[in-house]
Design a protein around this motif. Structure first.
Motif, PDB file in Angstrom:
ATOM      1  N   PRO A  90      10.109   0.304   5.419  1.00 20.59           N
ATOM      2  CA  PRO A  90       9.098  -0.288   6.304  1.00 20.59           C
ATOM      3  C   PRO A  90       8.962   0.518   7.599  1.00 20.59           C
ATOM      4  O   PRO A  90       9.907   1.167   8.040  1.00 20.59           O
ATOM      5  CB  PRO A  90       9.659  -1.692   6.576  1.00 20.59           C
ATOM      6  N   SER A  91       7.774   0.468   8.186  1.00 23.21           N
ATOM      7  CA  SER A  91       7.569   1.162   9.468  1.00 23.21           C
ATOM      8  C   SER A  91       8.332   0.412  10.560  1.00 23.21           C
ATOM      9  O   SER A  91       8.728  -0.752  10.376  1.00 23.21           O
ATOM     10  CB  SER A  91       6.083   1.222   9.799  1.00 23.21           C
ATOM     11  N   VAL A  92       8.522   1.077  11.690  1.00 26.84           N
ATOM     12  CA  VAL A  92       9.245   0.448  12.805  1.00 26.84           C
ATOM     13  C   VAL A  92       8.620  -0.910  13.154  1.00 26.84           C
ATOM     14  O   VAL A  92       9.311  -1.910  13.331  1.00 26.84           O
ATOM     15  CB  VAL A  92       9.253   1.394  14.033  1.00 26.84           C
ATOM     16  N   ILE A 101       0.784  -1.244   0.000  1.00 26.44           N
ATOM     17  CA  ILE A 101       0.000   0.000   0.000  1.00 26.44           C
ATOM     18  C   ILE A 101       0.813   1.289   0.000  1.00 26.44           C
ATOM     19  O   ILE A 101       0.251   2.357  -0.119  1.00 26.44           O
ATOM     20  CB  ILE A 101      -1.013   0.023   1.177  1.00 26.44           C
ATOM     21  N   ASP A 102       2.147   1.208   0.116  1.00 22.09           N
ATOM     22  CA  ASP A 102       2.946   2.446   0.096  1.00 22.09           C
ATOM     23  C   ASP A 102       3.569   2.589  -1.299  1.00 22.09           C
ATOM     24  O   ASP A 102       4.335   1.728  -1.725  1.00 22.09           O
ATOM     25  CB  ASP A 102       4.036   2.341   1.179  1.00 22.09           C
ATOM     26  N   PRO A 103       3.246   3.684  -2.017  1.00 19.84           N
ATOM     27  CA  PRO A 103       3.727   3.796  -3.410  1.00 19.84           C
ATOM     28  C   PRO A 103       5.250   3.781  -3.551  1.00 19.84           C
ATOM     29  O   PRO A 103       5.766   3.362  -4.580  1.00 19.84           O
ATOM     30  CB  PRO A 103       3.145   5.131  -3.887  1.00 19.84           C
ATOM     31  N   ALA A 127      13.915   3.076   8.782  1.00 23.25           N
ATOM     32  CA  ALA A 127      12.459   2.895   8.853  1.00 23.25           C
ATOM     33  C   ALA A 127      11.711   4.143   8.405  1.00 23.25           C
ATOM     34  O   ALA A 127      12.261   5.245   8.424  1.00 23.25           O
ATOM     35  CB  ALA A 127      12.056   2.564  10.292  1.00 23.25           C
ATOM     36  N   GLN A 128      10.472   3.922   8.036  1.00 22.96           N
ATOM     37  CA  GLN A 128       9.458   4.957   7.750  1.00 22.96           C
ATOM     38  C   GLN A 128       9.737   5.721   6.446  1.00 22.96           C
ATOM     39  O   GLN A 128      10.829   5.645   5.891  1.00 22.96           O
ATOM     40  CB  GLN A 128       9.355   5.958   8.915  1.00 22.96           C
ATOM     41  N   SER A 129       8.704   6.434   6.021  1.00 22.57           N
ATOM     42  CA  SER A 129       8.765   7.310   4.841  1.00 22.57           C
ATOM     43  C   SER A 129       9.365   6.604   3.626  1.00 22.57           C
ATOM     44  O   SER A 129      10.392   7.023   3.098  1.00 22.57           O
ATOM     45  CB  SER A 129       9.575   8.577   5.136  1.00 22.57           C
ATOM     46  N   GLY A 130       8.759   5.515   3.220  1.00 19.91           N
ATOM     47  CA  GLY A 130       9.247   4.791   2.047  1.00 19.91           C
ATOM     48  C   GLY A 130      10.108   3.597   2.391  1.00 19.91           C
ATOM     49  O   GLY A 130      10.486   2.804   1.520  1.00 19.91           O
TER      50      GLY A 130
HETATM   51  P1  13P Z   1       5.068   6.568   6.990  1.00 17.20           P
HETATM   52  O1  13P Z   1       4.682   6.434   5.562  1.00 17.20           O
HETATM   53  O2  13P Z   1       4.990   7.992   7.499  1.00 17.20           O
HETATM   54  O3  13P Z   1       6.371   5.949   7.312  1.00 17.20           O
HETATM   55  O4  13P Z   1       3.918   5.831   7.879  1.00 17.20           O
HETATM   56  C1  13P Z   1       3.655   4.502   7.794  1.00 17.20           C
HETATM   57  C2  13P Z   1       3.351   3.990   9.156  1.00 17.20           C
HETATM   58  O5  13P Z   1       4.127   4.195  10.080  1.00 17.20           O
HETATM   59  C3  13P Z   1       2.152   3.195   9.385  1.00 17.20           C
HETATM   60  O6  13P Z   1       2.292   2.351  10.523  1.00 17.20           O
END
Ligand code: 13P
Ligand code: 13P
Ligand code: MG
Ligand code: MG
Length: 372
Positions: free
Chosen positions: A245-247, A157-159, A240-243
Motif C-alpha cells: 500500500p502507498s504511504v 488497481i495495482d496488479p 509501503a509502495q511498489s506493490g
Molecule cells: P507506487 O506503485 O509507485 O507505489 O505508487 C502508488 C502511489 O503511491 C499512488 O498514491
C-alpha cells in the motif's frame, strides 16, 4: 544485501508516573547504540518515544531473531534502567521482567517487531508505536490497510496487490498462530480479529510473492503479579509502495480514532489518538491511548528521515473526535463499557479486590434472604 529492521521497545521507567519519557534515557540509548554502530555491530539506528516507552530502531545484516542484536537491545535497556534508577523515575525496569538475558527478548518483557527485507531500489517503511494499549489495537487499521478496498484502492488497481494479502493471526492467550488469506477468507479473518483482546496480527504477507509487508510486536500475554506483560504498548513495521500500500493508504485508517483497550491502569477502553512526536505524552487520565508514526526511506541500511507522519492538520479531525469520545467515556467512570469487561479485567489488579469480597456472598435462597 538483505537488511533487517528490528524495532525493539520497552518501558524502563516513566517521568512522572507512566506518562512521559525522560530525555536522559534517550541520551543513554543514543550513546549505547552509537558505540555499537562504531564497532560495526549494526548499520544504523534511530530512537522514538511514546508515553513511557522507548523504541530502538536498528538496521543490521544479521537477520530476524538474532541473539546478538536482541542482547544489544536488552543491554541498552538495562543501561537506560540504571539511569532511570538514579533519577528515581517511576516503575524502573518495568518491562525487564527477567533479570538476565536469555537468547531473545520475546517473553522477557520488551516487545519486538522485525522484518528482513530483500533489496528494493527504494525501501519505504512506516514505524507505528502506541502507548497505553495492547497488541489488538492494530487489528482494525491492519484490516483496512491490507484488506479493505474502500481504504486501499491499490487492492483494486495495482496488479501486485490485486492477489491480496495473507494475515498471520496470533492467539495472544494460547500462543499459537493461524494463516488466513484475503480476499477469500475475509469473513473468517474478521470473525477472529474482531476480538482484539484474544487475537492480534503478527505478520502480513503479499500473496503474489510471499513478501513480508508487516510485522507487529504481538506476543503471548504473560501475567506477572496481576499485571499483563507482553501485550502492552505495541509497535509495528509496515512497508509501503511498489506493490505494498502507498504511504497514504497506510496512514488513512488513523483518520478516525477507533476504540482500543488499555488507557488508565490497562483497564479501560478509549479512542486511539494519532499525535505528532512532541504530543506523545499521556497526560489525561494516563492517556488517552496514543499512536505516533515515523516514516523512513531506508537506503543501504541507513535511516533517511523520519517524517513525523501525524504532524499534519489533516489529522486534527481525528484528534478532535478522539477528545469527544474521551469526554463521553470518562463520564462513565468505573462502569463498563468504559471499564474493560470482567473477563479482560483478569489481567489487571482487580481480581485481588474481588478475592477479598468472595466470602461476602451467600446463596440467594439462604434463610436470611427468605425471612426478609
Ligand atoms: P507506487 O506503485 O509507485 O507505489 O505508487 C502508488 C502511489 O503511491 C499512488 O498514491
Ligand atoms: P504502562 O503500561 O504504559 O506502563 O502504563 C501503565 C498504567 O497503569 C497506566 O495507568
Ligand atoms: Mg509504565
Ligand atoms: Mg507504556
Amino acid at each position: 544485501m538483505a537488511i533487517t529492521l528490528s524495532v525493539i521497545k520497552a518501558d524502563v521507567g516513566g517521568l512522572v508516573g507512566h506518562t512521559n519519557m525522560h530525555p536522559d534515557l534517550l541520551g543513554e540509548a543514543h550513546q549505547f547504540l552509537s558505540a555499537a554502530k562504531e564497532r560495526g555491530e549494526i548499520i544504523d539506528f534511530d530512537l522514538l518515544a511514546v508515553g513511557d516507552d522507548i523504541d530502538l530502531l536498528i538496521t543490521h545484516d544479521r537477520g530476524e531473531n538474532n541473539a546478538e542484536i536482541h542482547k544489544l537491545a536488552w543491554d541498552c535497556f538495562v543501561a537506560c534502567a540504571e539511569v532511570a534508577d538514579t533519577l528515581g523515575l517511576y516503575g524502573v525496569g518495568q518491562d525487564l521482567r527477567e533479570k538476565t538475558f536469555a537468547g531473545n527478548v520475546t517473553g522477557l518483557g520488551p516487545g519486538s517487531a522485525e522484518i528482513e527485507m530483500e533489496d528494493r531500489p527504494s525501501e519505504v517503511v512506516l514505524v507505528f508505536c502506541a502507548d497505553k494499549t495492547s497488541a489488538g489495537c492494530w487489528n482494525l487499521p491492519l484490516f483496512k490497510m491490507f484488506g479493505d478496498p474502500f481504504n486501499t484502492p491499490g487492492l483494486v488497481i495495482d496488479p501486485k496487490m490485486n492477489y491480496g494479502y495473507s494475515y498471520e493471526v496470533f492467539d495472544l492467550v494460547q500462543d499459537r498462530v493461524a494463516d488466513l488469506t484475503l480476499p477469500g477468507e475475509l469473513y473468517d479473518l474478521l470473525a477472529l480479529i474482531g476480538s482484539v483482546e484474544k487475537y492480534g496480527i503478527r505478520r502480513i504477507r503479499r500473496n503474489i510473492d510471499n513478501a513480508v509487508a508487516v510485522c507487529t510486536s504481538a506476543s503471548k500475554v504473560y501475567q506477572v503479579a496481576g499485571k499483563a506483560i507482553g501485550k502492552d504498548d505495541p509497535v509495528m513495521i509496515v512497508r509501503a509502495q511498489s506493490g505494498f500500500p502507498s504511504v497514504g493508504e497506510l496512514t488513512e485508517p488513523f483518520a478516525h480514532p477507533h476504540m482500543v483497550a488499555g488507557w488508565m491502569r490497562g483497564s479501560h477502553w478509549g479512542p486511539l489518538m494519532p499525535v505528532k512526536f512532541e504530543d506523545a505524552g499521556m497526560n489525561r487520565f494516563d492517556g488517552p491511548p496514543k499512536v505516533i508514526c515515523a516514516g523512513y526511506q531506508i537506503t543501504k541500511g541507513k535511516f533517511i528521515g523520519p517524517v513525523d507522519m501525524f504532524d499534519d492538520p489533516a489529522f486534527d479531525g481525528a484528534r478532535r473526535e478522539a477528545i469527544e469520545i474521551a469526554d463521553y467515556l470518562r463520564k462513565m467512570g468505573p462502569f463498563e463499557p468504559h471499564r474493560l469487561s470482567q473477563s479482560d479485567m483478569e489481567y489487571t489488579s482487580q481480581p485481588k479486590v474481588l478475592e477479598k469480597l468472595k466470602d461476602r456472598f451467600r446463596p440467594a435462597t439462604s434463610p436470611v434472604e427468605v425471612k426478609s
